[in-house]
Design an enzyme around this catalytic site. Sequence first.
Site, PDB file in Angstrom:
ATOM      1  N   GLY A   1       0.850  -1.177   0.000  1.00 44.37           N
ATOM      2  CA  GLY A   1       0.000   0.000   0.000  1.00 44.37           C
ATOM      3  C   GLY A   1       0.885   1.225   0.000  1.00 44.37           C
ATOM      4  N   SER A   2       0.299   2.398   0.206  1.00 41.89           N
ATOM      5  CA  SER A   2       1.095   3.627   0.203  1.00 41.89           C
ATOM      6  C   SER A   2       0.231   4.809   0.589  1.00 41.89           C
ATOM      7  CB  SER A   2       1.686   3.911  -1.187  1.00 41.89           C
ATOM      8  OG  SER A   2       2.433   2.848  -1.687  1.00 41.89           O
TER       9      SER A   2
END
Length: 824
Positions: A249-250
């Site tokens: 994710g980010s």
Amino acid sequence: MARRRSRARLPLAVMAAVAVMGTTAVAGPSVAEAGPDKPTIRYTEYGIPHIIASTWEGLGTGYGYAAAKDNICTLADTYLMVNAQRSRYLGPAGKASPGQSQNSTSNLNSDLYFQRINDNQVVERLLEQPAPNGPEPEVKEAIRGYVQGYNRYLAETGVGNITDPACRGAAWVRPITELDVYRHAHAEIIMGTADPLLDGLVNAAPPGASAAAAAAAKSPTAARRAKSARETGRRIREAMAASRSDSMGSNALAVGAQGTSGGTSMLLANPHFPWQGKNRMWQSQLTIPGKVNVSGASLLGLPAVNIGHNDDVAWSHTVATVAPFGLFDVQVDPLNPTMYLVDGAWQRMTSQRVSVDVLNADGSVGKVDRTMWSTRYGPVTASVQGIPLPWVVSAHAVRDVNMDNLRALNTWFHLDQATDVHDVVNTLETTQGVPFFNTIASDRKGNALYADIQATPNITDEHAQSCLTETGKILFNQTLRLPNVPPVSIFDGKRSACDWPADPNAVAPGLLDPRKQPRLIRSDFVGNANDSAWLANPEQPLSFPRVMGDTAAPRSLRTQELILTAQNRINGTDGLPGRGFTPENMRHLLFADNSRAADLALNATVKGCQDVPFGLVLVDGNLVNISEACPILAAWKSHDFTADSRGSWLFENYWYRLAGGKGVESLPWKVPFDPKDPVHTPNSLDPGNNAVRDSLARTVLAMRNAGIPLNTALSDAQKVTRNGEQIPIHGSIHELGVLNVVTPGLVDGKMDITFGSSFIQQVRFAADGPPQASSLLTYSQSADPTSPHYADQTRLFSAGQWVTERFTEEQIAASPALETKVLD
């Protein structure tokens, strides 16, 4: 497209002062002269290489040498994987990580998957195509150089003298070819499909004719078929939601001129990538005077910067909500299950025999053969994310939008040379190489950009609704609201018109017109935390085809936290001095580790705890006294996951039991989600709900059974071990709505961080002067436990400290740790 040049500047006096003494590393700023035609690596603090050359090939040579020096075992293991030889050297039962998740399949299945791609010469055919579908000339030059640099390091060192025990003396460590590197790049591009589908693709087999005929003869009613379709769709979506919660994710935040204090724009890059294996990031600065000057990080082994900045633009990527694949349900002949119906005519599937070498238990090498099947739409799969798709009355074929994509290499080389956010948009549109990422960028001119322009299946809303099967409707539409799950299509394969059409405005057949894909340029802020593009900025909600994600649906708590962090800082309502972002407060706000879940639910949780009669809860046959937990949670007023916080570990484990794998909307809120107020709803947890009480009781019981005090400090519970040293790690899992995500898990039988904040970068531009940047590679530059850069930045991360970037020639030359190596 016309190449734009960044304002890379290198004074001749500095070029003449690059230190060299043969090819050995020397300390000090300058001991002899060397021209820029010789690839030169200058190491500054924490082993960060600044690579300078006069050609793309030279730049690649420096990158390949330095990357191999730090991580040759990880790289060699990756080349073993893409050449389908893991079973040959490591045995078929070992674990491989070809996708976004860690250790997601067996060596055997991984080998069968990649051997099929290699037998079909997928990468070789792409290399023969002209740009944009094939690599541009500078990409080829850089990769040619990368191979030379990698092989040079290996030849100088020797396999038997590799310092990393993970591959010292291993027979599978060998010189590489350019094809190895392109296969690695292609594997990174297709990993969004590999994760959910790899096992199903290599294990799909037709039933015997009698079994298929018997199943067809049962002829379930329409109602039973619809119920079965809904159940299959539900199970797949839940499995995909669970998988995405344990994978990459980010966060990324771009702030424009109206949101900064003392600058024209800023960017915060905060990808949450794996801490082990082929998806580790690696930091470098790459410079060809007059052509490119870019600093940041790349996925290890790709000689370009994937996330970083140059003189004028900073950018990052976040994992998007586009599904890079789609399925086609094809009706099969009960008497001949490899025949399928299209437009009223029967067609024959094609078969392919795939063979891989396998290390037997006695040390001998054998063969495993597998027959795999394909349709006009693509290969047949037996499952999605482990949920079976029985091959009985119908089979399911896969079309992967990225299988013919090497364009991403061109994309990143162009981004490295972008001059402003409009140039970024032009790059994304003309290459369409981004595989499953959003792009967030800021520029010196004061602009903040959000763009979800990528390789997307050409599925308009109208096309979807006319072609979706019953199971496909469950997966594609918003029937089940689960966090961050891409809308997967399953189309009616009996109609050829349901295939993805070619769009004249797209770069390749089957891609969605890039002009239909969302983008937003603002002067305050834009951001993304893995939800769809809808609320890149809540003041200007975006619309887009459903294939790219949802709208008017609940946002994750992490998305809410990102938006509120930006709004409150720009408005000056977050308790910090002044208004607008500065480098100092941007770094502080990320490492404050504030939990949106605690903001919304801690007080109600404490009340629910205090209201339990005598503190006794009966769960799972155990009578648990939870009264000790109430004052601990009540005292945790900071709502943060910093290292010394107490009560945070208790709350995290409780919240995971309450919310893990579920959508925010499904929790027991008193105020439901309101699309007119998506940043603040749902809210007001119901303290009297049984789920609140039971989740807390199960957590108390589990911690006591594990011998963990309920008031344990986070630093005592969440650590990584490096050469026997236990390093506390702050942050929390994404369900807690903490921006600094860290996901603990078992690695080789020991607790470690499996995913989380990896390469973090904060960049500020002003009207004049070089960009100001700080960064941190949380797991450090090298996976080699003998390297001095195995844990040095990890200790900085533990302490909440950053590395001040050295970008200009003067800054590099001033480094007290400067060491230079020239590759003659």
